[in-house]
Design a protein around this motif. Structure first.
Motif, PDB file in Angstrom:
ATOM      1  N   ASN A  12      44.930  41.249  45.687  1.00 47.85           N
ATOM      2  CA  ASN A  12      43.491  41.492  45.003  1.00 47.85           C
ATOM      3  C   ASN A  12      42.467  40.871  46.140  1.00 47.85           C
ATOM      4  N   ARG A  13      42.857  40.310  47.219  1.00 46.76           N
ATOM      5  CA  ARG A  13      42.000  39.623  48.172  1.00 46.76           C
ATOM      6  C   ARG A  13      41.946  41.152  49.273  1.00 46.76           C
ATOM      7  N   SER A  63      39.443  43.286  47.191  1.00 45.14           N
ATOM      8  CA  SER A  63      38.297  42.703  47.235  1.00 45.14           C
ATOM      9  C   SER A  63      37.520  42.994  48.716  1.00 45.14           C
ATOM     10  N   ILE A  64      38.339  42.954  49.794  1.00 44.99           N
ATOM     11  CA  ILE A  64      37.831  43.096  51.262  1.00 44.99           C
ATOM     12  C   ILE A  64      37.290  44.662  51.268  1.00 44.99           C
ATOM     13  N   LEU A  85      36.648  46.841  48.818  1.00 46.32           N
ATOM     14  CA  LEU A  85      35.359  47.070  48.072  1.00 46.32           C
ATOM     15  C   LEU A  85      34.044  46.673  48.748  1.00 46.32           C
ATOM     16  N   LEU A  86      34.215  45.461  49.506  1.00 46.90           N
ATOM     17  CA  LEU A  86      33.209  44.876  50.281  1.00 46.90           C
ATOM     18  C   LEU A  86      32.827  45.987  51.271  1.00 46.90           C
ATOM     19  N   ARG A 132      32.503  39.162  56.121  1.00 43.67           N
ATOM     20  CA  ARG A 132      33.860  38.483  55.822  1.00 43.67           C
ATOM     21  C   ARG A 132      34.101  37.350  56.049  1.00 43.67           C
TER      22      ARG A 132
END
Length: 164
Positions: A3-4, A7-8, A10-11, A73
């Motif tokens: 998931n991390r 998320s990274i 998608l960011l 980040r």
């Protein structure tokens, strides 16, 4: 962990998407003038061919987005990240404003004023990015260089077409 990573990723997409959208909006002002009004202007000998600008700005907007991603980040809640993001977004709006003023409003002097402000804001953005991520500053160097060239070009077009 998965998931991390998502998320990274998608960011990163978000950070690249925002500058590209700003560039896309700015291109509307450019496209309406570049085939008419802009062709009538006297331009310096070092003016690049028109086809160079689209790919150059696309690459620069992508680099800007990746630079912003390197900053974000480091923690969106960090005061230095918030400050860096604020300056980044302000300079991005002024970047769009240049297209609106120079091409949309067909104001050569206004274009000179806006691009000089933009150079200052890019410098402030790079300084604030440097407090968070060295990589982000390196990624903004081509943007600064291209905008310095665009400043010389803008001032030259103004001088060649002003009726002092």
């Amino acid at each position: 962990m998965k998931n991390r990573s998502l998320s990274i990723s998608l960011l990163l997409v978000f950070c690249i998407f925002i500058p590209l959208i700003i560039g896309f909006i700015g291109s509307f002002f450019t496209m309406t003038s570049v085939t008419g009004w802009y062709l009538t202007l006297n331009k310096p000998w070092f003016t690049p061919p028109g086809w160079v600008f689209g790919p150059a700005w696309t690459i620069l907007y992508i680099l800007m987005g990746v630079a912003w991603w390197f900053v974000l980040r480091n923690g969106i809640d960090s005061p230095s990240v918030k400050t860096a993001t604020m300056w980044f977004l302000v300079q991005l709006v002024v970047n769009l404003l240049w297209s609106l003023v120079f091409f949309g409003m067909q104001s050569l002097l206004g274009g000179v004023i806006v691009i000089l402000i933009l150079i200052l804001l890019i410098g402030i953005t790079m300084l604030s990015f440097s407090k968070v991520s060295r990589e982000s500053v390196i990624l903004l160097i081509p943007y600064l260089c291209w905008t310095l060239f665009a400043t010389i070009l803008t001032i030259s077009v103004y001088l060649l077409n002003s009726t002092m």
